[in-house]
Design an enzyme around this catalytic site. Structure first.
Site, PDB file in Angstrom:
ATOM      1  N   CYS A  16      -1.816   7.108   0.727  1.00 17.11           N
ATOM      2  CA  CYS A  16      -1.072   7.779  -0.345  1.00 17.11           C
ATOM      3  C   CYS A  16      -0.575   9.159   0.069  1.00 17.11           C
ATOM      4  CB  CYS A  16      -1.942   7.881  -1.593  1.00 17.11           C
ATOM      5  SG  CYS A  16      -2.137   6.295  -2.434  1.00 17.11           S
ATOM      6  N   HIS A 139       7.044 -10.715   0.020  1.00 16.45           N
ATOM      7  CA  HIS A 139       8.281 -10.536   0.779  1.00 16.45           C
ATOM      8  C   HIS A 139       7.992  -9.682   1.996  1.00 16.45           C
ATOM      9  CE1 HIS A 139      12.565 -10.536   1.452  1.00 16.45           C
ATOM     10  NE2 HIS A 139      12.601  -9.208   1.512  1.00 16.45           N
ATOM     11  N   ASP A 226      -5.406   7.084 -12.475  1.00 17.90           N
ATOM     12  CA  ASP A 226      -6.121   7.125 -11.197  1.00 17.90           C
ATOM     13  C   ASP A 226      -5.610   8.288 -10.355  1.00 17.90           C
ATOM     14  OD1 ASP A 226      -3.699   5.958 -10.481  1.00 17.90           O
ATOM     15  OD2 ASP A 226      -4.588   4.329  -9.329  1.00 17.90           O
TER      16      ASP A 226
END
Length: 348
Positions: A16, A139, A226
């Site tokens: 992140c 994908h 979160d």
């Protein structure tokens, strides 16, 4: 024989921590049209919440989210597990339970062995299996850097939806996981984290936030979100701005991973930590002479971080005990919500 490249060496950032600069993201979102007058869209992008929520005819809600990033570890199975756990977290953070996932895969063809890619997918599937959901499709494309994540669909009842914007004055604030994932990631990138530290890192980043669905059944839990790439300050500020209130964080109460302080003191800080502070530091009041290493831990990007829980103060101890019993030993009561401007105040 040439050694295969480390996964982390193929990426400019990791986890992140490779999110867009929050200031840039706010600018981009401000230029987008509103979602429109869809009465069944209960949660859109208006408060930077964790997922979209759409209500069906019978009061059941569909939760939809997507999350993906570049590697923060070199073990492909661990990368897959961490990325999948992080993506599934958005459903739990809305008070829901996941029902299926779709894989999102970008790999630099010719730079990475297909067997390594297969192990990334295996890791993701293992995390989904632990959550009790299938990887029902996906994908893939050829990309300059390795990318993996999930689109996740979940469900809940309308009364169980928990937004990040519904904190109330007087609420207590609980964090379910320890901070420090970003500084650990920086140490991993520089091959400076020992085996014990790596085990701690993987343990926290692969711990599903499934307790969020249980907390949503508690009327005293008012808001959930979160903590991921914008750190405790960034996601705490989203909570404060959404409610139009002041979030007070007790610096000494914040749970930290065992080596987080030492690593931060030694300069293992991500570029995302600097970007985060530059983007929203003006909305944060720090104590006088607050050490820089402590400030970095407040903006430290968390990959697959914990839940930030805003709940009625009189129920906070019981809710914290419930979180501990559910398997989150690092969970701690870290602050409160007060009437005041939409800011964060850090007390020491």
């Amino acid at each position: 024989m040439t050694e295969p490249p480390r996964l982390t060496s193929l990426a400019h950032g990791g986890g992140c921590g490779c999110k867009l600069d929050p200031a840039v993201l706010r600018q981009l979102l401000a230029q987008q049209p509103a979602a429109g007058p869809f009465e069944r869209l209960l949660v859109g992008n208006e408060t930077s919440d964790d997922a979209a929520v759409w209500e069906l005819d019978d009061g059941t809600c569909v939760i939809a989210t997507t999350d993906f990033f570049t590697p923060m570890v070199d073990d492909p199975v661990d990368f897959g597990r961490i990325a999948a756990t992080n993506a599934i977290s958005d459903v739990y953070a809305m008070g829901g339970r996941p029902i299926l996932a779709l894989a999102i895969l970008g790999m630099p063809v010719g730079k990475i062995d297909p067997e390594v890619v297969a192990r990334i997918l295996q890791g993701g599937a293992a995390a989904c299996s632990e959550a009790g959901i299938p990887v029902a499709g996906g994908h893939s494309i050829d990309t300059p850097e390795p990318i993996y994540g999930l689109a996740v669909i979940g469900t809940c009842r309308r009364e169980a939806v928990r937004r990040n914007a519904d904190a109330l004055p007087g609420d207590a604030v609980i964090l379910t996981k320890a901070l420090g994932v970003g500084v650990y990631s920086a140490a991993i990138k520089r091959e400076a984290l020992d085996e014990a530290g790596y085990r701690d890192f993987v343990a926290t980043t692969t711990l599903l936030n499934r307790v969020g669905a249980d907390l949503a059944a508690e009327p005293a839990v008012h808001a959930l979100t979160d903590v991921t790439g914008f750190g405790i300050l960034g996601h705490g500020l989203e909570l404060a701005r959404g409610a139009g209130l002041t979030l007070v964080l007790e610096a000494d109460a914040l749970p930290l991973l065992p080596r987080a302080e030492a690593l931060a003191r030694d300069g293992f800080v991500t570029g995302a930590s600097h970007r985060n502070w530059a983007a929203f530091g003006e909305a944060v009041d720090l104590p006088a002479a607050f050490p820089e290493w402590r400030r970095h831990l407040l903006t430290d990007p968390q990959t697959s971080g914990g839940l930030l829980v805003s709940c009625a103060a009189e129920r906070a101890d019981a809710i914290l005990a419930r979180i501990h019993a559910a398997g989150y030993p690092a969970a701690a009561r870290i602050g409160r919500v007060e009437t005041g401007p939409a800011r964060i105040r850090v007390d020491s």
